[in-house]
Design a protein around this motif. Structure first.
Motif, mmCIF file in Angstrom:
data_model
loop_
_atom_site.group_PDB
_atom_site.id
_atom_site.type_symbol
_atom_site.label_atom_id
_atom_site.label_comp_id
_atom_site.label_asym_id
_atom_site.label_seq_id
_atom_site.Cartn_x
_atom_site.Cartn_y
_atom_site.Cartn_z
ATOM 1 N N LYS A 1 34.959 39.026 49.323
ATOM 2 C CA LYS A 1 35.630 40.263 48.950
ATOM 3 C C LYS A 1 35.957 40.265 47.455
ATOM 4 N N GLY A 2 36.011 41.440 46.851
ATOM 5 C CA GLY A 2 36.416 41.533 45.445
ATOM 6 C C GLY A 2 37.912 41.808 45.350
ATOM 7 N N GLY B 1 47.935 41.375 35.211
ATOM 8 C CA GLY B 1 47.110 42.549 34.913
ATOM 9 C C GLY B 1 47.034 42.803 33.405
ATOM 10 N N THR C 1 46.775 34.539 45.750
ATOM 11 C CA THR C 1 47.155 35.156 44.473
ATOM 12 C C THR C 1 48.025 36.382 44.683
ATOM 13 N N VAL D 1 40.449 39.791 44.880
ATOM 14 C CA VAL D 1 41.344 38.864 45.582
ATOM 15 C C VAL D 1 41.836 37.727 44.675
ATOM 16 N N GLY D 2 41.401 37.726 43.407
ATOM 17 C CA GLY D 2 41.912 36.719 42.477
ATOM 18 C C GLY D 2 40.971 35.562 42.188
ATOM 19 N N THR E 1 38.474 35.480 39.919
ATOM 20 C CA THR E 1 38.235 35.320 38.481
ATOM 21 C C THR E 1 39.476 34.799 37.757
ATOM 22 N N GLN F 1 44.188 37.400 48.914
ATOM 23 C CA GLN F 1 45.446 38.132 48.740
ATOM 24 C C GLN F 1 45.954 38.490 50.127
ATOM 25 N N ARG G 1 52.366 32.941 42.324
ATOM 26 C CA ARG G 1 53.370 33.994 42.413
ATOM 27 C C ARG G 1 53.006 35.233 41.605
ATOM 28 N N GLU G 2 53.473 36.378 42.108
ATOM 29 C CA GLU G 2 53.112 37.639 41.454
ATOM 30 C C GLU G 2 53.698 37.710 40.043
ATOM 31 N N SER G 3 52.933 38.340 39.176
ATOM 32 C CA SER G 3 53.418 38.565 37.821
ATOM 33 C C SER G 3 52.702 39.804 37.300
HETATM 34 N N1 LIG Z 1 49.702 36.214 40.314
HETATM 35 C C1 LIG Z 1 49.337 37.512 40.239
HETATM 36 N N2 LIG Z 1 50.265 38.495 40.094
HETATM 37 C C2 LIG Z 1 49.894 39.788 40.029
HETATM 38 N N3 LIG Z 1 48.618 40.221 40.099
HETATM 39 C C3 LIG Z 1 47.644 39.302 40.233
HETATM 40 C C4 LIG Z 1 47.953 37.909 40.328
HETATM 41 N N4 LIG Z 1 46.784 37.238 40.478
HETATM 42 C C5 LIG Z 1 45.797 38.178 40.485
HETATM 43 N N5 LIG Z 1 46.308 39.408 40.333
HETATM 44 C C6 LIG Z 1 45.549 40.663 40.258
HETATM 45 O O1 LIG Z 1 44.571 40.705 41.273
HETATM 46 C C7 LIG Z 1 43.485 41.502 40.837
HETATM 47 C C8 LIG Z 1 42.162 40.865 41.179
HETATM 48 O O2 LIG Z 1 41.952 39.718 40.406
HETATM 49 P P1 LIG Z 1 40.478 39.163 40.076
HETATM 50 O O3 LIG Z 1 40.681 37.771 39.612
HETATM 51 O O4 LIG Z 1 39.727 40.064 39.176
HETATM 52 O O5 LIG Z 1 39.788 39.189 41.529
HETATM 53 P P2 LIG Z 1 38.269 38.925 41.950
HETATM 54 O O6 LIG Z 1 37.639 38.051 40.927
HETATM 55 O O7 LIG Z 1 38.365 38.255 43.285
HETATM 56 O O8 LIG Z 1 37.607 40.270 42.045
HETATM 57 C C9 LIG Z 1 43.667 41.711 39.332
HETATM 58 O O9 LIG Z 1 44.074 43.045 39.116
HETATM 59 C C10 LIG Z 1 44.749 40.755 38.963
HETATM 60 O O10 LIG Z 1 45.543 41.211 37.894
#
Ligand SMILES: Nc1ncnc2c1ncn2[C@@H]1O[C@H](COP(=O)(O)OP(=O)(O)O)[C@@H](O)[C@H]1O
Ligand SMILES: [Mg+2]
Length: 311
Positions: A61-62, A274, A240, A64-65, A67, A205, A268-270
């Motif tokens: 899935k895309g 973004g 994430t 989900v954190g 990258t 996520q 943890r969320e932050s």
């Molecule tokens: N710890 C965190 N707190 C808030 N947002 C997060 C956190 N970790 C990831 N995100 C958000 O999750 C979204 C997806 O992240 P990404 O790494 O691009 O996913 P993927 O590579 O799986 O498509 C992004 O918008 C990112 O900012």
């Protein structure tokens, strides 16, 4: 351009307000929610692997954190003085290469070769590895043309599944850590990343459970293990954008049951996560000492211990 000045990667400064996560052996779902504190699950048998190590990020899935986890883990190792190579195996425009685009040498992305050239036999992995401004961090970039690998004929790309593994083996340079970021599907590129890796780290996520079951990344990992890479292990699940609520607690517990030998890491969320991505900087360079940076740092230490150098 000032962005292209070399920069050392800082280890976060400990601050009493930035409470560390506890280390636990499993998540307790029985205590009342109010009294519960999330922790990093470290199974009793878990030991850090010794570098060099190749780690793939995966989930079908895309968003989900994957990258952010690939990048922040890589930065955590670079901050510890290790030599780290990030391989971008996702052809999407908004992938890791876009994030690091302005921090990579040579400055103009048009002058760089990409992972596509490695698959099509037009360059070696070493020729496509570029330094970034962050000390110790190197990138093998991708661009949308990497997607051509999925439909290439054997005359164009022979045995894509084992190609990245062979390219890594052919590179005699010393790397402490290689991290491969993959795209949101289970095509040839993701399989190539899994075949080339020692460990898989899964990013989830709050939809978490999509990673287990028919057609999921876990099914693909099992097939890769059976057919091409018997020692491949799921060593970590990065949860994430983690919030302390009962849904996240429940999903974390399910992840722990599904992957009893893996670290479960709440990141943890932050809101700065973004902003860092919009600002095209790794989180720790964008805003020092954010909670997820601490979480990634701790996970990095638990996952891989650097090989002791003989002096
Ligand atoms: N710890 C965190 N707190 C808030 N947002 C997060 C956190 N970790 C990831 N995100 C958000 O999750 C979204 C997806 O992240 P990404 O790494 O691009 O996913 P993927 O590579 O799986 O498509 C992004 O918008 C990112 O900012
Ligand atoms: Mg991604």
């Amino acid at each position: 351009m000032t962005a292209l000045q070399p920069q050392t990667v800082p280890v976060p400064v400990l601050d009493v307000d930035l409470e560390f996560l506890d280390i636990v052996t499993e998540w307790d779902v029985d205590t009342t929610f109010h009294h519960w504190r999330p922790g990093i699950v470290v199974p009793p048998t878990f030991r850090p692997a010794i570098s060099p190590r190749v780690i793939a990020l995966a989930n079908q899935k895309g968003g989900v954190g994957k990258t952010i986890t690939a990048l922040e883990l890589a930065m955590a190792y670079a901050a510890r003085g290790l030599r780290v190579r990030l391989i971008d195996a996702d052809p999407q425009k908004a992938a890791l290469s876009a994030w690091l685009k302005e921090t990579c040498y040579p400055a103009d992305a048009k002058d760089r070769r990409t992972l596509r050239d490695v698959f099509f036999g037009e360059a070696t992995l070493r020729e496509t590895t570029y330094p970034t401004v962050y000390q110790g961090l190197y990138l093998v970039p991708s661009d949308p043309s990497l997607g051509d690998v999925e439909n290439a004929t054997p005359q164009q790309v022979f045995s894509p599944e084992s190609l990245l593994r062979d390219a890594l083996r052919a590179d005699t340079e010393d790397w402490d850590i290689t991290i491969i970021d993959s795209g949101p599907n289970l095509g040839k590129l993701t399989v190539a990343a899994l075949v080339a890796s020692d460990d898989v780290a899964i990013a989830v996520q709050d939809g978490g459970l999509e990673v287990v079951g028919t057609g999921s990344v876990v099914t693909t990992i099992k097939t890769v293990r059976k057919r091409m890479n018997p020692s491949l292990q799921v060593r970590a699940v990065f949860f994430t954008d983690f919030k302390k609520d009962s849904l996240h607690r429940r999903i974390g517990r399910e992840m722990n049951k599904a992957f009893p030998d893996a670290l479960i890491v709440p990141c943890r969320e932050s809101t700065q996560a973004g902003w860092a991505s919009l600002g095209k900087r790794p989180l720790r360079m964008h805003t020092p000492n954010e909670k997820p940076t601490l979480d990634y740092d701790r996970a990095a230490d638990l996952l891989v211990a650097p090989k002791q150098k003989v002096s």
